[in-house]
Design an enzyme around this catalytic site. Sequence first.
Site, short mmCIF file in Angstrom:
data_model
loop_
_atom_site.label_atom_id
_atom_site.label_comp_id
_atom_site.label_asym_id
_atom_site.label_seq_id
_atom_site.Cartn_x
_atom_site.Cartn_y
_atom_site.Cartn_z
N SER A 182 31.94 51.02 47.17
CA SER A 182 32.38 50.55 45.86
C SER A 182 33.90 50.63 45.78
O SER A 182 34.49 51.71 45.89
CB SER A 182 31.78 51.40 44.74
OG SER A 182 32.50 51.18 43.54
N ASP B 214 29.83 39.97 44.32
CA ASP B 214 29.95 39.21 43.07
C ASP B 214 29.52 37.75 43.23
O ASP B 214 29.38 37.02 42.25
CB ASP B 214 31.41 39.25 42.57
CG ASP B 214 31.79 40.65 42.08
OD1 ASP B 214 30.89 41.44 41.76
OD2 ASP B 214 33.00 40.94 42.03
N SER C 242 40.25 41.17 40.20
CA SER C 242 40.43 42.48 40.84
C SER C 242 41.91 42.78 41.08
O SER C 242 42.39 43.89 40.85
CB SER C 242 39.70 42.52 42.18
OG SER C 242 38.31 42.46 41.98
N ARG D 259 26.02 51.53 32.30
CA ARG D 259 26.29 51.53 33.75
C ARG D 259 26.60 52.93 34.28
O ARG D 259 27.18 53.76 33.57
CB ARG D 259 27.42 50.54 34.06
CG ARG D 259 27.01 49.12 33.67
CD ARG D 259 28.09 48.11 33.94
NE ARG D 259 28.39 48.03 35.37
CZ ARG D 259 29.40 47.33 35.85
NH1 ARG D 259 30.20 46.65 35.05
NH2 ARG D 259 29.61 47.29 37.14
C1 S3P Z 1 35.46 45.32 41.78
C2 S3P Z 1 34.54 45.89 42.60
C3 S3P Z 1 33.10 45.54 42.58
C4 S3P Z 1 32.87 44.22 41.84
C5 S3P Z 1 33.62 44.12 40.55
C6 S3P Z 1 35.12 44.29 40.79
C7 S3P Z 1 36.86 45.74 41.91
O1 S3P Z 1 32.40 46.56 41.92
O2 S3P Z 1 31.50 44.02 41.61
O3 S3P Z 1 33.40 42.87 39.97
O4 S3P Z 1 37.77 45.06 41.41
O5 S3P Z 1 37.10 46.79 42.54
P1 S3P Z 1 31.94 47.90 42.71
O6 S3P Z 1 33.17 48.56 43.17
O7 S3P Z 1 31.25 48.73 41.69
O8 S3P Z 1 31.03 47.42 43.79
#
Ligand code: S3P
Length: 433
Positions: free
Chosen positions: A170, A318, A24, A125
Amino acid sequence: MPTKRARTTRRPLRGVVEVPGDKSISHRALILAALASGLSRIEGLNLGADVRSTAAALRGFGVSLTVDEDNGVAEVEGSSEAGLSEPVDVIDCGNSGSTLRMGLGLAAAVPGATVMTGDASLRRRPMLRVVSPLRQMGASIDGRVHADRAPLVVRGAELAGIDIELPIASAQVKTAILLAGLKASGTTEVVEPARSRDHTERMLRAAGVDVTVRDTSVSLSGGSKVSAFELTVPGDPSSALYLLGAALLIEDSRLTVEGVGLNPTRIAAVKVLKRMGANIELAETGVEMGEPVGTIVASTSELKSTEVSGAEVPALIDDIPTLAVIATQAQGTTVFRDAAELRVKESDRISTLVDGLRVLGADVEERPDGLVVRGPSTLVGGDVDPAGDHRLALAFAVAGLITDERVRVSGWSCVDVSFPEFLDVLGRARGSK
Ligand code: S3P
Protein backbone atom coordinates in the site's frame (compact mmCIF):
# COMPACT_ATOMS: atom_id res chain seq x y z
CA MET A 1 -29.36 11.56 -6.86
CA PRO A 2 -28.68 13.14 -10.24
CA THR A 3 -28.20 10.70 -13.09
CA LYS A 4 -26.19 11.16 -16.20
CA ARG A 5 -26.71 9.87 -19.64
CA ALA A 6 -23.34 8.51 -20.64
CA ARG A 7 -23.85 8.14 -24.42
CA THR A 8 -26.21 7.70 -27.26
CA THR A 9 -24.15 6.60 -30.25
CA ARG A 10 -20.75 5.04 -30.57
CA ARG A 11 -18.66 7.92 -31.80
CA PRO A 12 -14.96 7.25 -32.37
CA LEU A 13 -12.42 8.87 -30.08
CA ARG A 14 -9.75 10.66 -32.06
CA GLY A 15 -7.19 13.41 -31.85
CA VAL A 16 -5.00 14.58 -29.02
CA VAL A 17 -6.21 15.28 -25.49
CA GLU A 18 -4.75 15.90 -22.06
CA VAL A 19 -6.15 14.65 -18.78
CA PRO A 20 -6.07 16.39 -15.39
CA GLY A 21 -3.04 16.17 -13.13
CA ASP A 22 -2.24 12.92 -11.40
CA LYS A 23 -4.14 12.63 -8.12
CA SER A 24 -1.44 10.67 -6.27
CA ILE A 25 1.31 13.07 -7.32
CA SER A 26 -0.87 16.09 -6.50
CA HIS A 27 -1.42 14.94 -2.89
CA ARG A 28 2.29 14.32 -2.45
CA ALA A 29 3.30 17.58 -4.09
CA LEU A 30 1.21 19.59 -1.64
CA ILE A 31 2.42 17.57 1.34
CA LEU A 32 6.13 17.66 0.45
CA ALA A 33 5.90 21.36 -0.35
CA ALA A 34 4.30 21.88 3.07
CA LEU A 35 7.25 20.14 4.74
CA ALA A 36 9.90 21.95 2.68
CA SER A 37 11.76 25.11 3.46
CA GLY A 38 10.78 27.93 1.11
CA LEU A 39 8.10 28.52 -1.49
CA SER A 40 7.09 25.74 -3.88
CA ARG A 41 5.10 26.19 -7.07
CA ILE A 42 2.99 23.36 -8.47
CA GLU A 43 1.39 23.57 -11.89
CA GLY A 44 -1.33 21.29 -13.22
CA LEU A 45 -2.55 20.29 -9.77
CA ASN A 46 -5.49 17.88 -9.83
CA LEU A 47 -8.49 20.01 -8.83
CA GLY A 48 -10.72 17.13 -7.76
CA ALA A 49 -12.30 16.88 -4.32
CA ASP A 50 -9.63 14.53 -2.92
CA VAL A 51 -6.73 16.87 -3.57
CA ARG A 52 -8.80 19.76 -2.23
CA SER A 53 -9.18 17.71 0.95
CA THR A 54 -5.40 17.49 1.23
CA ALA A 55 -5.04 21.24 0.66
CA ALA A 56 -7.63 21.89 3.38
CA ALA A 57 -5.94 19.45 5.76
CA LEU A 58 -2.59 21.18 5.30
CA ARG A 59 -4.21 24.54 5.97
CA GLY A 60 -5.59 22.93 9.12
CA PHE A 61 -2.00 22.20 10.15
CA GLY A 62 -1.23 25.90 9.69
CA VAL A 63 0.34 25.71 6.23
CA SER A 64 -0.06 28.75 4.03
CA LEU A 65 -1.06 27.67 0.53
CA THR A 66 -3.03 29.03 -2.38
CA VAL A 67 -4.60 27.16 -5.27
CA ASP A 68 -5.65 29.08 -8.37
CA GLU A 69 -8.79 27.29 -9.49
CA ASP A 70 -8.56 28.67 -13.03
CA ASN A 71 -5.16 27.28 -13.94
CA GLY A 72 -4.40 24.64 -11.29
CA VAL A 73 -1.36 26.48 -9.95
CA ALA A 74 -0.65 25.99 -6.25
CA GLU A 75 1.84 27.96 -4.21
CA VAL A 76 2.85 26.51 -0.88
CA GLU A 77 4.91 28.20 1.82
CA GLY A 78 6.93 25.40 3.44
CA SER A 79 6.63 24.98 7.18
CA SER A 80 10.06 23.42 7.68
CA GLU A 81 11.37 25.95 10.20
CA ALA A 82 8.28 26.28 12.39
CA GLY A 83 6.86 22.79 11.72
CA LEU A 84 3.20 21.93 11.42
CA SER A 85 0.94 23.16 14.20
CA GLU A 86 -1.88 21.55 16.18
CA PRO A 87 -5.08 21.99 14.13
CA VAL A 88 -7.72 24.11 15.84
CA ASP A 89 -10.55 22.04 14.38
CA VAL A 90 -11.30 18.53 13.16
CA ILE A 91 -9.64 17.73 9.84
CA ASP A 92 -12.28 16.45 7.44
CA CYS A 93 -10.67 14.33 4.72
CA GLY A 94 -13.92 13.91 2.79
CA ASN A 95 -13.73 10.83 0.55
CA SER A 96 -9.93 10.80 0.43
CA GLY A 97 -8.06 7.81 1.85
CA SER A 98 -4.78 9.40 0.77
CA THR A 99 -5.50 12.55 2.77
CA LEU A 100 -6.41 10.61 5.89
CA ARG A 101 -3.63 8.02 5.76
CA MET A 102 -0.86 10.40 4.76
CA GLY A 103 -2.29 13.02 7.14
CA LEU A 104 -1.98 10.55 10.00
CA GLY A 105 1.71 10.22 9.12
CA LEU A 106 2.05 14.00 9.42
CA ALA A 107 -0.03 14.27 12.59
CA ALA A 108 2.12 11.65 14.34
CA ALA A 109 4.90 14.22 14.75
CA VAL A 110 2.75 17.31 15.41
CA PRO A 111 2.70 18.37 19.07
CA GLY A 112 -0.81 18.27 20.56
CA ALA A 113 -3.92 16.50 19.34
CA THR A 114 -5.12 16.12 15.75
CA VAL A 115 -8.61 14.79 15.08
CA MET A 116 -9.22 13.40 11.61
CA THR A 117 -12.37 12.11 9.98
CA GLY A 118 -14.03 11.75 6.60
CA ASP A 119 -17.26 10.96 4.80
CA ALA A 120 -19.31 7.79 5.37
CA SER A 121 -17.22 5.81 2.86
CA LEU A 122 -13.90 6.85 4.42
CA ARG A 123 -15.19 6.14 7.93
CA ARG A 124 -15.80 2.54 6.85
CA ARG A 125 -12.24 1.99 5.57
CA PRO A 126 -9.51 0.23 7.59
CA MET A 127 -6.95 2.46 9.25
CA LEU A 128 -5.12 0.13 11.64
CA ARG A 129 -2.66 -0.59 8.83
CA VAL A 130 -1.40 2.99 9.33
CA VAL A 131 -2.23 3.39 13.00
CA SER A 132 -0.16 0.36 14.14
CA PRO A 133 3.15 1.41 12.59
CA LEU A 134 2.70 5.01 13.72
CA ARG A 135 2.03 3.78 17.25
CA GLN A 136 5.23 1.72 17.05
CA MET A 137 7.05 4.92 16.15
CA GLY A 138 5.73 6.60 19.31
CA ALA A 139 2.46 8.35 18.42
CA SER A 140 -0.67 7.76 20.52
CA ILE A 141 -3.70 7.14 18.34
CA ASP A 142 -7.22 6.25 19.29
CA GLY A 143 -10.46 6.03 17.41
CA ARG A 144 -13.50 3.96 16.59
CA VAL A 145 -13.32 0.17 16.33
CA HIS A 146 -10.07 -0.02 18.32
CA ALA A 147 -8.58 2.76 16.22
CA ASP A 148 -9.22 0.94 12.92
CA ARG A 149 -11.82 3.48 11.78
CA ALA A 150 -12.07 7.27 11.66
CA PRO A 151 -12.72 9.54 13.45
CA LEU A 152 -9.22 9.14 14.83
CA VAL A 153 -7.37 11.26 17.34
CA VAL A 154 -3.61 11.44 17.16
CA ARG A 155 -1.37 12.68 19.95
CA GLY A 156 1.85 13.66 18.27
CA ALA A 157 5.14 12.68 19.88
CA GLU A 158 8.91 12.54 19.49
CA LEU A 159 9.06 9.67 17.03
CA ALA A 160 11.64 6.93 16.62
CA GLY A 161 12.35 5.35 13.23
CA ILE A 162 11.24 1.76 12.59
CA ASP A 163 12.00 -1.17 10.32
CA ILE A 164 8.69 -2.60 9.27
CA GLU A 165 7.42 -5.26 6.91
CA LEU A 166 3.93 -4.45 5.68
CA PRO A 167 1.49 -7.33 5.27
CA ILE A 168 -0.09 -5.63 2.22
CA ALA A 169 1.38 -3.50 -0.55
CA SER A 170 0.00 0.00 0.00
CA ALA A 171 1.54 3.25 -1.15
CA GLN A 172 -0.67 5.20 1.22
CA VAL A 173 0.60 3.25 4.22
CA LYS A 174 4.21 3.34 2.98
CA THR A 175 3.96 7.10 2.49
CA ALA A 176 2.45 7.72 5.93
CA ILE A 177 5.34 5.85 7.55
CA LEU A 178 7.97 7.62 5.43
CA LEU A 179 6.48 11.03 6.26
CA ALA A 180 6.59 10.17 9.96
CA GLY A 181 10.11 8.78 9.41
CA LEU A 182 11.27 12.16 8.10
CA LYS A 183 10.46 13.61 11.54
CA ALA A 184 11.71 10.62 13.55
CA SER A 185 15.09 9.87 15.09
CA GLY A 186 17.22 7.30 13.26
CA THR A 187 16.36 5.42 10.09
CA THR A 188 12.95 4.26 8.91
CA GLU A 189 12.66 1.31 6.54
CA VAL A 190 9.47 0.00 4.95
CA VAL A 191 9.36 -3.35 3.16
CA GLU A 192 6.31 -4.29 1.08
CA PRO A 193 5.23 -7.72 -0.18
CA ALA A 194 5.09 -6.26 -3.70
CA ARG A 195 5.98 -2.89 -5.13
CA SER A 196 3.29 -0.24 -4.76
CA ARG A 197 3.37 3.11 -6.56
CA ASP A 198 6.66 4.87 -5.77
CA HIS A 199 5.82 8.56 -6.22
CA THR A 200 6.82 9.43 -2.67
CA GLU A 201 10.27 7.93 -3.10
CA ARG A 202 10.88 9.65 -6.44
CA MET A 203 9.57 13.01 -5.34
CA LEU A 204 11.40 13.01 -2.00
CA ARG A 205 14.64 12.29 -3.86
CA ALA A 206 13.98 15.07 -6.32
CA ALA A 207 13.42 17.36 -3.30
CA GLY A 208 16.86 16.50 -1.95
CA VAL A 209 16.10 13.68 0.52
CA ASP A 210 18.44 10.70 0.48
CA VAL A 211 16.04 7.79 -0.10
CA THR A 212 17.38 4.26 -0.51
CA VAL A 213 15.31 1.82 -2.57
CA ARG A 214 16.18 -1.88 -2.79
CA ASP A 215 13.67 -4.25 -4.37
CA THR A 216 10.51 -3.67 -2.36
CA SER A 217 12.24 -1.87 0.50
CA VAL A 218 12.59 1.87 0.97
CA SER A 219 14.43 3.72 3.71
CA LEU A 220 15.35 7.24 4.73
CA SER A 221 16.95 9.06 7.65
CA GLY A 222 15.00 11.14 10.11
CA GLY A 223 15.72 14.86 10.06
CA SER A 224 16.39 14.95 6.28
CA LYS A 225 15.55 18.33 4.83
CA VAL A 226 13.03 18.69 2.01
CA SER A 227 13.88 21.44 -0.48
CA ALA A 228 11.23 23.63 -2.05
CA PHE A 229 10.53 22.77 -5.69
CA GLU A 230 8.74 23.65 -8.91
CA LEU A 231 6.69 20.91 -10.53
CA THR A 232 4.29 20.44 -13.39
CA VAL A 233 2.09 17.50 -12.38
CA PRO A 234 1.88 14.87 -15.14
CA GLY A 235 -1.58 13.80 -16.33
CA ASP A 236 -3.18 10.95 -14.40
CA PRO A 237 -2.70 7.61 -16.19
CA SER A 238 -5.78 6.11 -14.49
CA SER A 239 -7.89 8.97 -15.85
CA ALA A 240 -6.29 8.54 -19.28
CA LEU A 241 -7.21 4.85 -19.25
CA TYR A 242 -10.97 5.50 -19.29
CA LEU A 243 -10.58 7.29 -22.61
CA LEU A 244 -7.86 5.09 -24.05
CA GLY A 245 -9.86 2.00 -23.09
CA ALA A 246 -12.93 3.32 -24.90
CA ALA A 247 -10.75 4.13 -27.94
CA LEU A 248 -9.61 0.50 -28.08
CA LEU A 249 -13.22 -0.66 -28.23
CA ILE A 250 -14.84 1.85 -30.57
CA GLU A 251 -14.35 1.43 -34.29
CA ASP A 252 -12.27 3.97 -36.19
CA SER A 253 -10.70 5.42 -33.02
CA ARG A 254 -7.15 6.61 -32.57
CA LEU A 255 -6.64 8.69 -29.46
CA THR A 256 -3.47 10.30 -28.16
CA VAL A 257 -3.13 11.41 -24.55
CA GLU A 258 -0.26 13.80 -24.05
CA GLY A 259 1.64 14.87 -20.95
CA VAL A 260 0.59 11.81 -19.00
CA GLY A 261 2.54 10.13 -16.20
CA LEU A 262 4.39 6.99 -17.29
CA ASN A 263 5.69 5.87 -13.90
CA PRO A 264 6.10 2.08 -14.27
CA THR A 265 4.38 1.52 -10.90
CA ARG A 266 1.27 3.15 -12.38
CA ILE A 267 1.00 1.91 -15.93
CA ALA A 268 0.87 -1.86 -15.56
CA ALA A 269 -2.60 -1.62 -17.14
CA VAL A 270 -0.95 -0.69 -20.44
CA LYS A 271 1.15 -3.86 -20.28
CA VAL A 272 -1.96 -5.91 -19.60
CA LEU A 273 -3.71 -4.33 -22.57
CA LYS A 274 -0.74 -5.11 -24.81
CA ARG A 275 -0.95 -8.71 -23.63
CA MET A 276 -4.60 -8.63 -24.66
CA GLY A 277 -3.55 -7.57 -28.15
CA ALA A 278 -4.24 -3.83 -27.86
CA ASN A 279 -2.73 -1.29 -30.23
CA ILE A 280 -1.40 0.93 -27.49
CA GLU A 281 1.99 2.61 -27.44
CA LEU A 282 3.93 4.76 -24.99
CA ALA A 283 6.59 7.36 -25.67
CA GLU A 284 8.47 9.17 -22.94
CA THR A 285 8.99 12.88 -23.54
CA GLY A 286 10.36 14.15 -20.23
CA VAL A 287 10.75 13.78 -16.48
CA GLU A 288 9.17 15.84 -13.68
CA MET A 289 10.56 15.39 -10.14
CA GLY A 290 11.76 11.91 -11.04
CA GLU A 291 8.43 11.02 -12.69
CA PRO A 292 8.56 9.99 -16.37
CA VAL A 293 6.03 11.83 -18.53
CA GLY A 294 4.97 11.18 -22.10
CA THR A 295 2.34 10.20 -24.61
CA ILE A 296 0.05 7.18 -24.87
CA VAL A 297 -1.66 6.38 -28.17
CA ALA A 298 -4.44 3.80 -28.46
CA SER A 299 -6.38 2.72 -31.51
CA THR A 300 -9.24 0.31 -32.18
CA SER A 301 -8.16 -3.25 -31.41
CA GLU A 302 -9.33 -6.84 -31.37
CA LEU A 303 -8.72 -8.04 -27.83
CA LYS A 304 -8.22 -11.43 -26.25
CA SER A 305 -8.52 -12.42 -22.60
CA THR A 306 -5.71 -12.49 -20.03
CA GLU A 307 -5.01 -13.17 -16.38
CA VAL A 308 -4.13 -10.37 -13.96
CA SER A 309 -2.63 -11.50 -10.66
CA GLY A 310 0.27 -11.35 -8.22
CA ALA A 311 2.90 -8.64 -8.14
CA GLU A 312 1.42 -6.67 -11.05
CA VAL A 313 -1.82 -6.02 -9.14
CA PRO A 314 -0.61 -3.10 -6.95
CA ALA A 315 0.56 -1.25 -10.08
CA LEU A 316 -2.94 -1.36 -11.60
CA ILE A 317 -5.17 -1.61 -8.55
CA ASP A 318 -7.13 1.55 -9.45
CA ASP A 319 -7.47 0.42 -13.05
CA ILE A 320 -9.13 -2.96 -12.52
CA PRO A 321 -12.67 -1.57 -12.91
CA THR A 322 -11.72 -0.09 -16.30
CA LEU A 323 -9.85 -3.23 -17.34
CA ALA A 324 -12.86 -5.34 -16.37
CA VAL A 325 -15.13 -3.25 -18.61
CA ILE A 326 -12.60 -3.64 -21.42
CA ALA A 327 -12.42 -7.40 -20.77
CA THR A 328 -16.16 -7.72 -21.52
CA GLN A 329 -15.18 -7.07 -25.15
CA ALA A 330 -12.23 -9.49 -25.25
CA GLN A 331 -12.41 -12.99 -26.67
CA GLY A 332 -12.22 -15.52 -23.83
CA THR A 333 -12.16 -15.57 -20.04
CA THR A 334 -10.26 -12.82 -18.22
CA VAL A 335 -9.43 -13.48 -14.58
CA PHE A 336 -8.51 -10.86 -11.99
CA ARG A 337 -7.13 -12.36 -8.78
CA ASP A 338 -5.05 -11.33 -5.73
CA ALA A 339 -7.02 -8.09 -5.68
CA ALA A 340 -8.99 -8.40 -2.42
CA GLU A 341 -7.82 -4.87 -1.55
CA LEU A 342 -10.48 -3.69 -3.99
CA ARG A 343 -13.05 -4.53 -1.35
CA VAL A 344 -11.78 -1.81 0.99
CA LYS A 345 -11.50 1.07 -1.47
CA GLU A 346 -14.05 3.90 -1.75
CA SER A 347 -16.62 1.12 -2.19
CA ASP A 348 -16.39 -2.66 -2.29
CA ARG A 349 -15.17 -2.38 -5.86
CA ILE A 350 -15.53 -6.08 -6.61
CA SER A 351 -19.21 -6.41 -5.77
CA THR A 352 -20.12 -2.92 -7.05
CA LEU A 353 -18.42 -3.69 -10.35
CA VAL A 354 -19.92 -7.15 -10.73
CA ASP A 355 -23.43 -5.85 -9.94
CA GLY A 356 -23.14 -2.99 -12.42
CA LEU A 357 -21.61 -5.07 -15.21
CA ARG A 358 -24.39 -7.65 -14.82
CA VAL A 359 -27.01 -4.94 -15.23
CA LEU A 360 -25.29 -4.04 -18.50
CA GLY A 361 -25.43 -7.62 -19.74
CA ALA A 362 -21.85 -8.73 -19.07
CA ASP A 363 -21.00 -12.30 -18.12
CA VAL A 364 -19.12 -11.81 -14.84
CA GLU A 365 -18.48 -13.84 -11.73
CA GLU A 366 -17.52 -12.48 -8.32
CA ARG A 367 -14.56 -14.04 -6.50
CA PRO A 368 -13.34 -13.25 -2.97
CA ASP A 369 -10.14 -11.70 -4.37
CA GLY A 370 -11.29 -10.51 -7.77
CA LEU A 371 -13.58 -11.37 -10.63
CA VAL A 372 -13.92 -13.37 -13.82
CA VAL A 373 -15.16 -11.77 -17.04
CA ARG A 374 -16.26 -13.91 -19.98
CA GLY A 375 -16.25 -12.13 -23.30
CA PRO A 376 -17.09 -10.90 -25.70
CA SER A 377 -20.61 -9.86 -24.79
CA THR A 378 -22.80 -7.19 -26.28
CA LEU A 379 -23.46 -4.69 -23.52
CA VAL A 380 -26.92 -3.23 -23.15
CA GLY A 381 -28.23 -0.06 -21.54
CA GLY A 382 -29.42 0.16 -17.97
CA ASP A 383 -29.22 2.01 -14.64
CA VAL A 384 -26.03 1.34 -12.72
CA ASP A 385 -25.07 2.37 -9.22
CA PRO A 386 -21.38 3.10 -8.62
CA ALA A 387 -22.04 3.33 -4.84
CA GLY A 388 -20.65 6.86 -4.77
CA ASP A 389 -17.27 5.60 -6.04
CA HIS A 390 -15.63 7.80 -8.67
CA ARG A 391 -13.65 5.01 -10.34
CA LEU A 392 -16.73 2.85 -10.73
CA ALA A 393 -18.78 5.73 -12.14
CA LEU A 394 -16.06 6.40 -14.72
CA ALA A 395 -15.63 2.71 -15.58
CA PHE A 396 -19.40 2.42 -16.12
CA ALA A 397 -19.23 5.48 -18.35
CA VAL A 398 -16.74 3.56 -20.51
CA ALA A 399 -19.30 0.76 -20.70
CA GLY A 400 -21.85 3.40 -21.74
CA LEU A 401 -19.56 4.52 -24.54
CA ILE A 402 -19.54 1.07 -26.11
CA THR A 403 -23.26 0.32 -26.00
CA ASP A 404 -25.85 1.57 -28.44
CA GLU A 405 -28.29 2.04 -25.59
CA ARG A 406 -28.55 4.41 -22.69
CA VAL A 407 -26.45 3.78 -19.59
CA ARG A 408 -27.45 5.85 -16.58
CA VAL A 409 -24.87 6.20 -13.82
CA SER A 410 -26.54 7.26 -10.59
CA GLY A 411 -24.79 9.79 -8.36
CA TRP A 412 -22.56 10.77 -11.27
CA SER A 413 -21.17 13.79 -9.41
CA CYS A 414 -18.86 11.44 -7.46
CA VAL A 415 -16.50 11.71 -10.48
CA ASP A 416 -15.57 15.11 -9.01
CA VAL A 417 -13.31 13.21 -6.60
CA SER A 418 -10.67 12.63 -9.28
CA PHE A 419 -11.86 13.69 -12.75
CA PRO A 420 -14.44 16.50 -12.73
CA GLU A 421 -13.43 17.37 -16.31
CA PHE A 422 -14.27 13.90 -17.74
CA LEU A 423 -17.20 14.93 -19.93
CA ASP A 424 -15.28 17.91 -21.33
CA VAL A 425 -12.26 15.80 -22.24
CA LEU A 426 -14.55 13.14 -23.70
CA GLY A 427 -16.29 15.82 -25.77
CA ARG A 428 -12.92 16.91 -27.16
CA ALA A 429 -11.96 13.33 -28.01
CA ARG A 430 -15.29 12.82 -29.78
CA GLY A 431 -15.25 16.15 -31.56
CA SER A 432 -11.83 15.98 -33.16
CA LYS A 433 -11.77 13.98 -36.35
C1 S3P B 1 -2.82 5.68 -3.64
C2 S3P B 1 -2.59 4.38 -3.34
C3 S3P B 1 -3.58 3.30 -3.57
C4 S3P B 1 -4.68 3.76 -4.52
C5 S3P B 1 -5.21 5.13 -4.21
C6 S3P B 1 -4.08 6.15 -4.23
C7 S3P B 1 -1.75 6.65 -3.38
O1 S3P B 1 -4.16 2.96 -2.34
O2 S3P B 1 -5.73 2.83 -4.54
O3 S3P B 1 -6.17 5.49 -5.16
O4 S3P B 1 -1.79 7.78 -3.89
O5 S3P B 1 -0.82 6.31 -2.64
P1 S3P B 1 -3.43 1.91 -1.33
O6 S3P B 1 -2.14 2.52 -0.97
O7 S3P B 1 -4.33 1.81 -0.15
O8 S3P B 1 -3.33 0.63 -2.11
